[in-house]
Design an enzyme around this catalytic site. Structure first.
Site, PDB file in Angstrom:
ATOM      1  N   LYS A   4       2.632   0.933   3.246  1.00  0.00           N
ATOM      2  CA  LYS A   4       1.581   1.685   2.608  1.00  0.00           C
ATOM      3  C   LYS A   4       2.145   2.907   1.953  1.00  0.00           C
ATOM      4  O   LYS A   4       1.753   3.233   0.815  1.00  0.00           O
ATOM      5  CB  LYS A   4       0.383   1.860   3.547  1.00  0.00           C
ATOM      6  N   LYS A   7       6.196   3.319  15.956  1.00  0.00           N
ATOM      7  CA  LYS A   7       6.042   3.212  14.816  1.00  0.00           C
ATOM      8  C   LYS A   7       7.133   3.616  13.860  1.00  0.00           C
ATOM      9  O   LYS A   7       7.551   3.160  12.839  1.00  0.00           O
ATOM     10  CB  LYS A   7       4.848   3.833  14.155  1.00  0.00           C
ATOM     11  N   PHE A  30       9.510  -8.810  -0.548  1.00  0.00           N
ATOM     12  CA  PHE A  30      10.593  -8.877   0.435  1.00  0.00           C
ATOM     13  C   PHE A  30      11.503 -10.021  -0.437  1.00  0.00           C
ATOM     14  O   PHE A  30      11.088 -10.944  -1.031  1.00  0.00           O
ATOM     15  CB  PHE A  30      10.195  -9.327   1.689  1.00  0.00           C
TER      16      PHE A  30
END
Length: 558
Positions: A73, A107, A383
């Site tokens: 994001k 993360k 990807f």
């Protein structure tokens, strides 16, 4: 050829002096307070001037529910901003500051990725300009004044069993969730149970992000409810005479920070509440400043659209009078297949059946944004393992639901890889008006507001309120806070409050176990499921892989 890590790409970047980045959008050197060559804060004088300017268009970037497969994001937000600038549109990106908790936890960093990053990446992910330290210090000053007041005679008759203010630290540390303070001799304080929250869940963070200026900040700080007295009446930070000193600690932190992307697009980075346990948006000041500088402002909200976008649209926009012109919804083929039941190890293989099964998560998020009357653009963060058949399926799926669709290759190509997305966003803004409105009105009861979010946004059948939660909500309304919006604390991994329910769960209820009012921030927090306001570290924390060499070069930070 080995793929370079994000930090390697960032460290190879040729950054401009921040005065030159500022100059590209008309900000003069006198409008900046420098933090070295590549970081600066905007002065109060400039902030007032920018906010009085004509406002540009506002683009919100959000995503499907996060998965271990990754969505990208922030990478998309940065790449979209770079792409808009490449196409000749004056653009500023407005983002949140990363928390140390995820950086050293699971993360990793939060400055984007690949060739769509904000730099200096290490500074941004670590201490940056000290804003989070200031927020933590203000939070803990209030806690210290509270305990000292009790120790020094307790003139306010604070009931030590009804203290709700928690200490804060910007680190994942589960051992601090439930503690006992004041042990030892009489001079060491009054023994009581206490708790820590991570700094990004502190009400001070929310207040800083929603305050319009120093006067508003102080008004909000004064309203913080820290405890209740023996009569059950609220005791505030104002009652404890804490406001002036807290504001002094926050005097620099309230000013937004200016940095740049790898392609020298200006980025205003300020504030960083988590979206799963707080309201998940950067500061109102940062967003309004960007809107007063640029033709297009690209901002983001944390985690999936059920959390960050809902809070952006129901809390931030409502409080600040903002109106988004378009929403970009980020997904990946890999994440959609993961939602369809494919294990992480097999996500590189084409699997249209799993994609069809998992795309219902994206479908629900599209429907949710459309409920707010804001046009949606869906982008696939590309990807190399994505197949043409998979991409075509998602494109058709989105267009059948009235959304523009664009492939994003910003991780690999930077702004050049986001031009198709930028064109789709511009086309949407120019041809589809935004009729933004919050999902619920102010005058609904708190339970009705929670039920509205749970049923309309999460897709739940209803809400189960525990006995304590029902009592707390009733008391909050009795105190006069029933007109405030609700801030749902919920797992980010599922539309439901059960992190294991992927896709688009059906036939379930949301459980609200606790509620409290953040009177200074101006919202009521509802805790659902087993969500924690102080995360823990994983078995292999990211901290294990971070190091610094003799020259000061940091490695392993994603």
């Amino acid at each position: 050829m080995a793929v370079k890590s994000d930090i390697e790409i960032a460290q190879e970047a040729k950054m401009l002096h921040i005065r030159d980045v500022a100059g590209s959008i008309g900000i003069q050197e006198d409008d900046l307070e420098f933090y070295g060559k590549y970081k600066a804060k905007l002065t109060e004088e400039y902030l007032k001037k920018a906010e009085s300017n004509k406002k540009g268009k506002l683009i919100l970037v959000t995503a499907i529910n996060p998965t271990p497969a990754g969505e990208g994001k922030t990478t998309t937000s940065v790449g979209l901003g770079d792409a808009l600038n490449r196409l000749g549109y004056k653009t500023v990106i407005a983002l949140r500051e990363p928390s140390l908790g995820p950086c050293f936890g699971i993360k990793g960093g939060a400055a984007g990725g690949g060739y769509a990053q904000v730099v200096p990446m290490e500074d941004l992910n670590l201490h940056f300009t000290g804003d989070f330290h200031a927020i933590t210090s203000a939070n803990n000053l209030l806690a210290a004044l509270l305990d000292n007041h009790i120790q020094q005679g307790n003139e306010l008759q604070i009931d030590t069993r009804q203290i709700i203010w928690k200490r804060a630290e910007d680190m994942n540390d589960r051992a601090l969730r439930n503690i006992v303070v004041g042990l030892g001799a009489k001079a060491d304080g009054v023994p009581r149970e206490d708790h820590f929250v991570i700094t990004v869940a502190s009400e001070i963070m929310a207040i800083l992000c929603l305050a319009s200026d120093m006067d508003d900040l102080k008004k909000r700080l004064s309203k913080i409810i820290v405890a209740y007295n023996y009569k059950g009446e609220p005791v505030t930070a104002g009652d404890l005479q804490a406001v002036g000193a807290m504001a002094a600690l926050l005097k620099d932190a309230i000013k937004p920070n200016l940095v740049q992307t790898l392609e020298h697009t200006p980025v205003i980075v300020h504030g960083g509440p988590f979206a799963n346990i707080a309201h998940g948006c950067n500061s109102v000041r940062a967003t309004k400043t960007a809107l007063g500088i640029a033709d297009y402002t690209v901002t983001e909200a944390g985690f999936g659209a059920d959390l960050g976008a809902e809070k952006f649209l129901d809390i931030k926009c409502r409080i600040a009078g903002l109106k988004p012109d378009a929403v970009v919804l980020v997904a990946t083929i890999r994440a959609l297949k993961y939602n369809g039941g494919v294990p992480k190890t097999e996500l590189s293989n084409e699997n249209l059946e799993a994609l069809k099964k998992g795309i219902v998560n994206l479908e629900k998020h599209i429907e949710n944004i459309q409920q707010y009357g804001v046009p949606v653009v869906v982008t696939l963060n590309a990807f190399i393992t994505d197949t043409e058949a998979e991409k075509d399926f998602v494109k058709k799926f989105c267009e059948e639901r009235g959304c523009k669709f664009a492939l994003s290759e910003v991780w690999e190509k930077g702004g050049a890889g986001g031009e198709d997305l930028a064109k789709a966003v511009i086309d949407t803004i120019e041809n589809k008006p935004s009729n933004y409105a919050p999902i619920y009105p102010d005058n609904l009861s708190l339970k009705e507001k929670i039920e509205t979010v749970a049923t309309k946004i999460y897709g739940a059948d209803g809400v189960i309120f525990t006995g304590p939660a029902s009592k707390q909500l009733s008391k909050i309304e009795e105190m006069g806070f029933g007109n405030l919006p609700v801030c749902m604390a919920k797992t980010q991994y599922s539309l439901s409050d059960d992190p294991t329910l992927l896709g688009r769960p059906k036939d379930y209820k949301i459980t609200v176990r606790e509620a409290y009012v953040s009177a200074g921030a101006g919202f009521v927090v509802a805790l659902t499921g087993t969500i924690m306001t102080m995360p823990g570290l994983p078995k292999h924390p990211a901290a294990y892989d971070i190091d610094v060499d003799a020259s000061g070069k940091i490695t392993g930070l994603f």
